[in-house]
Design an enzyme around this catalytic site. Structure first.
Site, PDB file in Angstrom:
ATOM      1  N   LYS A  12       0.871  -1.189   0.000  1.00 32.54           N
ATOM      2  CA  LYS A  12       0.000   0.000   0.000  1.00 32.54           C
ATOM      3  C   LYS A  12       0.894   1.221   0.000  1.00 32.54           C
ATOM      4  CE  LYS A  12      -4.340  -0.215   0.881  1.00 32.54           C
ATOM      5  NZ  LYS A  12      -5.212  -0.970  -0.034  1.00 32.54           N
ATOM      6  N   THR A  57      -2.684  -5.859   0.717  1.00 33.18           N
ATOM      7  CA  THR A  57      -2.168  -4.486   0.872  1.00 33.18           C
ATOM      8  C   THR A  57      -2.962  -3.769   1.958  1.00 33.18           C
ATOM      9  OG1 THR A  57      -3.601  -3.493  -0.807  1.00 33.18           O
ATOM     10  CG2 THR A  57      -1.503  -4.387  -1.569  1.00 33.18           C
ATOM     11  N   ARG A 183     -11.635  17.393  18.074  1.00 35.78           N
ATOM     12  CA  ARG A 183     -11.131  16.890  16.802  1.00 35.78           C
ATOM     13  C   ARG A 183      -9.879  17.682  16.413  1.00 35.78           C
ATOM     14  NH1 ARG A 183     -14.923  19.557  11.955  1.00 35.78           N
ATOM     15  NH2 ARG A 183     -14.463  21.699  12.553  1.00 35.78           N
ATOM     16  N   ASN A 257     -10.920  22.048   4.513  1.00 40.25           N
ATOM     17  CA  ASN A 257     -10.884  21.361   5.806  1.00 40.25           C
ATOM     18  C   ASN A 257     -10.127  20.052   5.593  1.00 40.25           C
ATOM     19  OD1 ASN A 257     -11.381  20.405   8.341  1.00 40.25           O
ATOM     20  ND2 ASN A 257     -13.600  20.654   8.255  1.00 40.25           N
ATOM     21  N   HIS A 259      -9.326  16.919   6.551  1.00 44.73           N
ATOM     22  CA  HIS A 259      -9.909  16.011   7.548  1.00 44.73           C
ATOM     23  C   HIS A 259      -8.890  15.001   8.071  1.00 44.73           C
ATOM     24  CE1 HIS A 259     -13.775  17.642   6.470  1.00 44.73           C
ATOM     25  NE2 HIS A 259     -13.619  17.284   5.207  1.00 44.73           N
TER      26      HIS A 259
HETATM   27  O1  LIG Z   1     -15.821  23.077  10.573  1.00 42.13           O
HETATM   28  C1  LIG Z   1     -16.616  22.433   9.871  1.00 42.13           C
HETATM   29  N1  LIG Z   1     -17.566  23.077   9.149  1.00 42.13           N
HETATM   30  C2  LIG Z   1     -18.471  22.445   8.367  1.00 42.13           C
HETATM   31  O2  LIG Z   1     -19.342  23.090   7.721  1.00 42.13           O
HETATM   32  C3  LIG Z   1     -18.386  21.042   8.329  1.00 42.13           C
HETATM   33  N2  LIG Z   1     -19.110  20.083   7.668  1.00 42.13           N
HETATM   34  C4  LIG Z   1     -18.576  18.887   7.999  1.00 42.13           C
HETATM   35  O3  LIG Z   1     -18.979  17.785   7.561  1.00 42.13           O
HETATM   36  N3  LIG Z   1     -17.544  19.040   8.857  1.00 42.13           N
HETATM   37  C5  LIG Z   1     -17.414  20.373   9.089  1.00 42.13           C
HETATM   38  N4  LIG Z   1     -16.533  21.078   9.840  1.00 42.13           N
END
Ligand SMILES: O=c1[nH]c(=O)c2[nH]c(=O)[nH]c2[nH]1
Length: 307
Positions: A12, A57, A183, A257, A259
């Site tokens: 991977k 993998t 988070r 964002n 994630h």
């Molecule tokens: O800070 C965030 N704003 C959003 O509008 C949003 N939407 C989401 O799915 N996660 C987040 N996080």
């Protein structure tokens, strides 16, 4: 024509693992991109499709995340040695493992003195900026009379390893997102700011100092905002700039964002206590807005790529 199998390897590639070590309020980040390539007695899977010697993998990926928890990430070298040894010594058909690792370096964001005093010096050790990333930008327009100067930056990557929540949002039948009370908040800042200077050569801003100060206020606002959404953090970043820099009337941000998903380590009998994350690169939320000095006009284009 007879054929034979030549060199082959599999595994991977690009496992993005972020490990947060929490030493009280002081957090440490290790951010790696780990690629696994295994080879050995793998003729049969190619010739006949027998998978009897194939460690999936997917398993190599899980091993990367599980090892981040079990052994920690002291250094990329140490982590790679652990992984390579594991694959070669635990699976008889695997004779060779090549682990390639890229490491992304992070520096702490220095918070403002005023705020450190306010929130306590040891509460600000969870905010980071990725080293050596950003590009500074400017656009100058002159019509023979008036000037418009819009400056900015892109690719400034920042992360808070705590003090970010996201909950209380609208839920419809397609909503599966779990509410988050602690988070990671990470983004790659693209921003443009418009100077109110138009013509007076005597009153020209100090462009170098202005950039340095805008960047500082942007980073400090990111670090010091207890975030309930990236939208709220964005607004604070813009407001901090407008409130501290009289030469600027308008700031626009485009904030992906970035994630970071907690990896489920339960199947391996490990507890993930907000330590090991999968850093996803796409899709990403994209949060964009302009912050204006009250009474000023918005002139920065909505789509920053059009600038
Ligand atoms: O800070 C965030 N704003 C959003 O509008 C949003 N939407 C989401 O799915 N996660 C987040 N996080």
């Amino acid at each position: 024509m007879p054929t034979i199998l030549g060199q082959n390897q599999y595994g991977k590639a690009e496992n993005r693992v972020v490990k947060i070590t929490r030493d009280g309020a002081t957090h440490h980040i290790k951010d790696l991109n780990v690629s696994v390539a295994l080879s050995g007695d793998m003729d049969e899977v190619h010739y006949s499709g027998s998978n009897a010697h194939v460690l999936p993998t997917d398993t190599t990926k899980n091993t990367v995340y599980a090892f981040a928890k079990e052994y920690g990430i002291e250094s990329a070298e140490q982590f790679g040695i652990h992984l390579a040894r594991h694959f070669v010594t635990s699976q008889e058909p695997i004779h060779r493992a090549r682990i390639r690792i890229e490491e992304y370096a992070w520096e702490r964001i220095e918070t403002s003195d005023a705020n450190s005093r306010f929130i306590g010096a040891d509460e600000v050790k969870h905010s980071f900026v990725r080293k050596g990333q950003e590009t500074r930008l400017t656009q100058i327009t002159f019509d023979g009379e008036n000037w418009e100067v819009i400056s900015g930056l892109k690719d400034l990557v920042v992360m808070n390893s705590t003090n970010s929540e996201f909950w209380g949002y609208v839920k419809d039948k397609y909503t599966t997102l779990k509410e988050a009370y602690d988070r990671i908040l990470a983004t790659q800042v693209a921003s443009r700011w418009r100077f109110n200077w138009t013509d007076d050569e005597q009153k020209m801003p100090n462009w170098e100092k202005s950039y340095e100060q805008v960047r500082k206020h942007m980073l400090q606002a990111f670090a010091e905002t207890y975030s309930l959404s990236l939208q709220q953090t964005l607004y604070q970043m813009g407001a901090r700039i407008i409130n501290n820099r009289s030469e600027i009337d308008e700031v626009r941000f485009s904030l992906p964002n970035k994630h970071h998903f907690l990896v489920d380590l339960e199947p391996f009998g490990l507890k993930n206590d907000n330590e090991v994350y999968f850093a996803a690169d796409r899709p990403y939320g994209l949060i964009e807005a302009t912050v204006l000095r009250d009474g000023c006009e918005a002139r920065i284009p909505v789509d920053l790529t059009n600038l």
